[in-house]
Design a protein around this motif. Structure first.
Motif, PDB file in Angstrom:
ATOM      1  N   SER A  32       5.509  -9.522  -3.424  1.00 45.09           N
ATOM      2  CA  SER A  32       6.331 -10.641  -3.889  1.00 45.09           C
ATOM      3  C   SER A  32       6.245 -10.828  -5.397  1.00 45.09           C
ATOM      4  CB  SER A  32       5.894 -11.936  -3.187  1.00 45.09           C
ATOM      5  OG  SER A  32       4.560 -12.267  -3.548  1.00 45.09           O
ATOM      6  N   LYS A  33       5.282 -10.173  -6.042  1.00 41.59           N
ATOM      7  CA  LYS A  33       5.077 -10.349  -7.474  1.00 41.59           C
ATOM      8  C   LYS A  33       5.565  -9.160  -8.294  1.00 41.59           C
ATOM      9  CE  LYS A  33       0.942 -13.063  -6.428  1.00 41.59           C
ATOM     10  NZ  LYS A  33      -0.539 -13.166  -6.591  1.00 41.59           N
ATOM     11  N   ILE A  34       6.150  -8.156  -7.652  1.00 44.70           N
ATOM     12  CA  ILE A  34       6.552  -6.956  -8.380  1.00 44.70           C
ATOM     13  C   ILE A  34       7.852  -7.210  -9.139  1.00 44.70           C
ATOM     14  CG2 ILE A  34       5.457  -5.437  -6.717  1.00 44.70           C
ATOM     15  CD1 ILE A  34       8.189  -4.813  -5.562  1.00 44.70           C
ATOM     16  N   SER A  35       8.117  -6.359 -10.110  1.00 51.74           N
ATOM     17  CA  SER A  35       9.326  -6.478 -10.916  1.00 51.74           C
ATOM     18  C   SER A  35      10.535  -5.979 -10.138  1.00 51.74           C
ATOM     19  CB  SER A  35       9.173  -5.677 -12.212  1.00 51.74           C
ATOM     20  OG  SER A  35       9.018  -4.297 -11.914  1.00 51.74           O
ATOM     21  N   LYS A  36      11.718  -6.319 -10.642  1.00 51.65           N
ATOM     22  CA  LYS A  36      12.941  -5.903  -9.973  1.00 51.65           C
ATOM     23  C   LYS A  36      13.092  -4.383  -9.977  1.00 51.65           C
ATOM     24  CE  LYS A  36      15.527 -10.155 -10.884  1.00 51.65           C
ATOM     25  NZ  LYS A  36      16.737 -10.742 -11.510  1.00 51.65           N
ATOM     26  N   LYS A  37      12.519  -3.728 -10.990  1.00 58.13           N
ATOM     27  CA  LYS A  37      12.620  -2.277 -11.082  1.00 58.13           C
ATOM     28  C   LYS A  37      11.870  -1.589  -9.934  1.00 58.13           C
ATOM     29  CE  LYS A  37      13.052  -2.189 -16.135  1.00 58.13           C
ATOM     30  NZ  LYS A  37      12.478  -1.694 -17.403  1.00 58.13           N
ATOM     31  N   GLU A  38      10.891  -2.291  -9.400  1.00 54.41           N
ATOM     32  CA  GLU A  38      10.086  -1.710  -8.338  1.00 54.41           C
ATOM     33  C   GLU A  38      10.677  -1.951  -6.954  1.00 54.41           C
ATOM     34  OE1 GLU A  38       6.940  -0.019  -8.304  1.00 54.41           O
ATOM     35  OE2 GLU A  38       7.546   0.373 -10.369  1.00 54.41           O
ATOM     36  N   VAL A  39      11.674  -2.798  -6.858  1.00 60.46           N
ATOM     37  CA  VAL A  39      12.212  -3.173  -5.550  1.00 60.46           C
ATOM     38  C   VAL A  39      12.741  -1.962  -4.796  1.00 60.46           C
ATOM     39  CG1 VAL A  39      13.996  -4.489  -4.371  1.00 60.46           C
ATOM     40  CG2 VAL A  39      12.725  -5.521  -6.253  1.00 60.46           C
ATOM     41  N   GLU A  40      13.529  -1.121  -5.468  1.00 58.89           N
ATOM     42  CA  GLU A  40      14.104   0.052  -4.800  1.00 58.89           C
ATOM     43  C   GLU A  40      13.020   1.011  -4.349  1.00 58.89           C
ATOM     44  OE1 GLU A  40      17.482   3.535  -5.584  1.00 58.89           O
ATOM     45  OE2 GLU A  40      16.866   2.194  -7.204  1.00 58.89           O
ATOM     46  N   LYS A  41      12.017   1.189  -5.189  1.00 56.48           N
ATOM     47  CA  LYS A  41      10.916   2.081  -4.833  1.00 56.48           C
ATOM     48  C   LYS A  41      10.159   1.557  -3.625  1.00 56.48           C
ATOM     49  CE  LYS A  41       6.606   4.018  -6.664  1.00 56.48           C
ATOM     50  NZ  LYS A  41       5.697   4.086  -7.836  1.00 56.48           N
ATOM     51  N   GLN A  42       9.906   0.253  -3.609  1.00 57.49           N
ATOM     52  CA  GLN A  42       9.152  -0.333  -2.506  1.00 57.49           C
ATOM     53  C   GLN A  42       9.945  -0.325  -1.205  1.00 57.49           C
ATOM     54  OE1 GLN A  42       6.040  -0.997  -2.672  1.00 57.49           O
ATOM     55  NE2 GLN A  42       5.848  -0.720  -4.882  1.00 57.49           N
ATOM     56  N   ALA A  43      11.275  -0.188  -1.285  1.00 59.85           N
ATOM     57  CA  ALA A  43      12.097  -0.165  -0.079  1.00 59.85           C
ATOM     58  C   ALA A  43      12.046   1.170   0.643  1.00 59.85           C
ATOM     59  CB  ALA A  43      13.547  -0.500  -0.436  1.00 59.85           C
ATOM     60  N   HIS A  44      11.501   2.190  -0.018  1.00 62.77           N
ATOM     61  CA  HIS A  44      11.408   3.506   0.610  1.00 62.77           C
ATOM     62  C   HIS A  44      10.351   3.483   1.709  1.00 62.77           C
ATOM     63  CE1 HIS A  44      10.562   7.883   0.926  1.00 62.77           C
ATOM     64  NE2 HIS A  44      11.854   7.976   0.688  1.00 62.77           N
ATOM     65  N   ILE A  45      10.548   4.320   2.727  1.00 65.91           N
ATOM     66  CA  ILE A  45       9.639   4.343   3.880  1.00 65.91           C
ATOM     67  C   ILE A  45       8.199   4.626   3.472  1.00 65.91           C
ATOM     68  CG2 ILE A  45      10.120   6.785   4.307  1.00 65.91           C
ATOM     69  CD1 ILE A  45       9.463   4.086   6.976  1.00 65.91           C
ATOM     70  N   SER A  46       7.993   5.389   2.400  1.00 59.72           N
ATOM     71  CA  SER A  46       6.640   5.725   1.948  1.00 59.72           C
ATOM     72  C   SER A  46       5.868   4.490   1.522  1.00 59.72           C
ATOM     73  CB  SER A  46       6.700   6.726   0.792  1.00 59.72           C
ATOM     74  OG  SER A  46       7.383   6.170  -0.319  1.00 59.72           O
ATOM     75  N   ASN A  47       6.563   3.463   1.082  1.00 62.53           N
ATOM     76  CA  ASN A  47       5.917   2.212   0.681  1.00 62.53           C
ATOM     77  C   ASN A  47       5.982   1.148   1.770  1.00 62.53           C
ATOM     78  OD1 ASN A  47       5.140   2.590  -2.293  1.00 62.53           O
ATOM     79  ND2 ASN A  47       7.275   3.261  -2.286  1.00 62.53           N
ATOM     80  N   ARG A  48       7.070   1.127   2.524  1.00 66.62           N
ATOM     81  CA  ARG A  48       7.192   0.115   3.575  1.00 66.62           C
ATOM     82  C   ARG A  48       6.138   0.298   4.664  1.00 66.62           C
ATOM     83  NH1 ARG A  48      11.403   0.332   6.655  1.00 66.62           N
ATOM     84  NH2 ARG A  48      12.385   2.225   5.849  1.00 66.62           N
ATOM     85  N   LEU A  49       5.750   1.543   4.943  1.00 65.00           N
ATOM     86  CA  LEU A  49       4.773   1.762   6.014  1.00 65.00           C
ATOM     87  C   LEU A  49       3.403   1.190   5.675  1.00 65.00           C
ATOM     88  CD1 LEU A  49       2.651   4.293   5.234  1.00 65.00           C
ATOM     89  CD2 LEU A  49       4.689   5.640   5.584  1.00 65.00           C
ATOM     90  N   LEU A  50       3.179   0.870   4.403  1.00 63.18           N
ATOM     91  CA  LEU A  50       1.886   0.319   3.993  1.00 63.18           C
ATOM     92  C   LEU A  50       1.715  -1.139   4.380  1.00 63.18           C
ATOM     93  CD1 LEU A  50       1.601   1.879   0.417  1.00 63.18           C
ATOM     94  CD2 LEU A  50       0.600   2.727   2.553  1.00 63.18           C
ATOM     95  N   HIS A  51       2.834  -1.842   4.588  1.00 61.37           N
ATOM     96  CA  HIS A  51       2.723  -3.274   4.891  1.00 61.37           C
ATOM     97  C   HIS A  51       3.545  -3.701   6.099  1.00 61.37           C
ATOM     98  CE1 HIS A  51       6.723  -4.027   3.136  1.00 61.37           C
ATOM     99  NE2 HIS A  51       6.390  -3.135   2.235  1.00 61.37           N
ATOM    100  N   SER A  52       4.377  -2.806   6.639  1.00 66.01           N
ATOM    101  CA  SER A  52       5.205  -3.131   7.801  1.00 66.01           C
ATOM    102  C   SER A  52       4.798  -2.270   8.987  1.00 66.01           C
ATOM    103  CB  SER A  52       6.686  -2.899   7.476  1.00 66.01           C
ATOM    104  OG  SER A  52       7.470  -2.887   8.651  1.00 66.01           O
ATOM    105  N   LEU A  53       4.351  -2.894  10.068  1.00 69.97           N
ATOM    106  CA  LEU A  53       3.948  -2.140  11.243  1.00 69.97           C
ATOM    107  C   LEU A  53       5.148  -1.431  11.870  1.00 69.97           C
ATOM    108  CD1 LEU A  53       1.775  -1.308  13.253  1.00 69.97           C
ATOM    109  CD2 LEU A  53       2.226  -3.417  14.524  1.00 69.97           C
TER     110      LEU A  53
END
Length: 597
Positions: A298-319
């Motif tokens: 929730s504290k990341i920059s807007k530039k990181e939003v697209e990166k965090q939406a990738h499955i490689s990052n979503r699997l870290l916090h979404s079961l």
């Protein structure tokens, strides 16, 4: 663990509800999952990483009459054993594995959900499957350390420790309900593994109360191993320390199991350092998330939003995201439901573009003729997202997601993702990494090679300037064209390349890799552009380092073999000296006895 009973079973009558003691008082309700009420039946510290810090009281080591000496397990070990799971989702994956292993016994689904503890309305974690279930013996093995009935190569579990470590990592207590049919006899069993009970009552040994019923005649007849008092004590302990205060509530839990299956309920879930539940059930009604990771995002920059939406990052916090890629092969007759909604399996391979297969032969002594096929390709978002790594599976189960084999800051290879199943190396006990071994090191080296070669041959497809050697070799008329059927080459032992049609190919000329462009590809670069790439020297150094590393590995292996030979010869010499000394001593003895003149 304690809690094992005698083999001979007797049948006793179960008391009616009106003959039981009064139910314990109900617990105060909570308003949401993030609020915790004080309770004298809960642990002093509900944070997982602090719950094991306490002084061990005096331990009675004198065995009772007719009891053999044996090693004992202190309750503190349950907590320390569970710390092998650094990641809560890794613990959940262990329980999903148990359900997936039950596919061999007819399982068609596993449900993961949040339910509420009837005593205090606190959230609990539910796992329910329709597998073969556990009979009384199976329940006891499940609750014990080191026992495993999974002996085939098809099962994921093997150590007999995953259930204990995973459940204790997620919550302080777990109760298990299971129905099974074995040899024409139908049974149902209840087992309670409660860290809270053991700590609050000051136990110095792990006591696991369990009760069993014979339901072959369509009603529940309690099975007693030993005495009726023992059976009643187990029942009363379960009722006092579980979420179910009455026998009727306890028996009601079998209704959604059906004729066979297992139900696992983890309660008194652990809290984070801020005193709120580690698992976040509130943010998404169809998912379970890790609260600390969600707060960070929730504290990341807007530039990181697209990166965090990738499955490689979503699997870290979404079961839900993690479960979607947890198994390599898609199930045919098995489904995973998370909070009432089907988990759609996601194929990382199907999401790649310009994919290519590379075959690697690890030469593992434990698996002769082992062949590992690695699929590489660019993610759809390349080159915009700096995401790369290999997804390494073991027996269909994801062990290392998006493993970066190149160093940080190494821009070459960005966007390349690989998928492989490496059954020739052993995973660690938490199944989130592999045991470090020579086989693992060689695999890491091969993957690094694959990534660099793929980048050289395909980076132009996503807008990067081609490697100068790529352009020169394309113009080399001495390299014969190979047809599609000739694209598998074995000139380099253990490393062959199978190029998928329409995406270019890699061939070998006298053992040297030569890249060919895809059909119809024209570079349009002149000779001056071919000499302008400043990364040429860096690539050359990387290639040389890889070759040197491979030679070092070979010398290390030869050195180990020579050491083993030397040790074997030294043992033979020592044995020969010993025999010579014995013979000399014998001859001397006979001389003294004047038998030899």
């Amino acid at each position: 663990m304690s809690g094992f009973l005698e083999k001979k079973a007797n049948v006793v009558e179960i008391l009616d509800s009106d003959e039981e003691d009064d139910d314990p008082p109900s617990r105060p309700e909570v308003q949401n999952d993030a609020t915790i009420e004080t309770d004298d039946r809960k642990l002093e510290n509900r944070c997982f990483w602090k719950a094991g810090v306490f002084d061990v009281g005096p331990v009675k080591w004198n065995p009772s009459q007719d009891e053999l000496e044996h090693a004992r397990v202190h309750p503190k070990f349950l907590h320390s054993n569970a710390t092998s799971h650094k990641w809560a989702f890794g613990a959940i994956a262990e329980l999903l594995d148990n359900a997936v292993d039950e596919i061999n016994n007819g399982a068609t689904f596993v449900k993961v959900d949040r339910i509420y503890n009837k005593r205090d309305n606190s959230p609990s974690l539910l796992f329910l499957d329709d597998g073969g279930g556990m009979d009384p013996e199976g329940m006891r093995k499940c609750m014990s350390l080191g026992y495993s009935t999974k002996k085939t190569n098809d099962t994921i579990g093997q150590y007999g420790n995953g259930f204990k470590t995973s459940t204790m990592r997620l919550g302080a207590d777990v109760i298990v309900f299971s129905r099974a049919s074995r040899k024409g006899k139908m049974t149902q069993s209840v087992g309670l593994l409660s860290y809270t009970f053991l700590r609050r009552t000051g136990q110095d040994d792990v006591i696991v109360p369990m009760i069993d019923f014979d339901i072959s005649k369509h009603w529940a007849e309690p099975l007693v191993y030993g005495s009726q008092d023992d059976w009643s004590t187990n029942l009363n302990t379960i009722l006092e320390w579980s979420p179910f205060a009455s026998k009727d509530d306890l028996m009601q839990q079998f209704e959604d199991i059906g004729s066979h299956g297992t139900k696992v309920l983890i309660y008194n879930l652990w809290l984070n350092d801020e005193g709120i539940y580690e698992l976040n059930f509130d943010e998404d009604d169809e998912d379970i998330k890790l609260r600390d990771e969600t707060n960070r995002l929730s504290k990341i920059s807007k530039k990181e939003v697209e990166k965090q939406a990738h499955i490689s990052n979503r699997l870290l916090h979404s079961l839900r995201a993690y479960a979607s890629v947890l198994y390599l092969k898609k199930f045919k007759n098995f489904k995973i439901f998370l909070r009432g909604k089907l988990v759609e399996q996601f194929s990382i391979i199907d999401d790649l573009k310009y994919s290519e297969e590379v075959t690697y032969r690890p030469h593992a002594s434990s698996m002769k003729d082992a062949v590992v096929v690695t699929t590489l390709g660019f993610i759809k978002e390349a080159p915009n997202l700096p995401i790369t790594g290999f997804n390494v599976y073991h027996k269909n189960r994801l062990i290392r997601p998006f493993w970066k084999v190149t160093g940080e800051g190494h821009s070459k290879g960005y966007g390349i993702v690989g998928v492989l199943e490496a059954n020739f190396i052993e995973p660690a006990h938490d199944k989130q990494d592999f045991e470090r071994s020579a086989l693992f090191s060689r695999l890491e080296l091969r993957l690094k090679q694959m990534q660099m070669e793929y980048w050289k041959n395909h980076c132009h497809l996503i807008g990067h300037q081609p490697d100068p050697s790529f352009l020169r070799k394309k113009k080399d008329s001495t390299v014969p064209f190979q047809s599609q059927s000739q694209r598998v080459d074995h000139t380099i032992p253990g490393h062959t390349v199978n190029s998928i049609p329409n995406h270019g190919q890699t061939v070998y000329n006298n053992g040297i890799p030569v890249a060919r462009a895809p059909p119809g590809f024209e570079t349009g670069f002149d000779q001056e552009a071919a000499c302008v790439d400043n990364s040429r020297d860096i690539d050359k150094i990387c290639d040389e380092n890889i070759q040197l590393f491979m030679r070092c590995q070979e010398y290390v292996q030869k050195e180990n073999e020579l050491k083993a030979t030397v040790e074997d010869l030294e043992k033979q010499v020592a044995e020969t000296k010993r025999k010579c000394a014995e013979i000399s001593s014998r001859v001397e003895f006979l001389r003294r006895q004047k038998f030899v003149r």
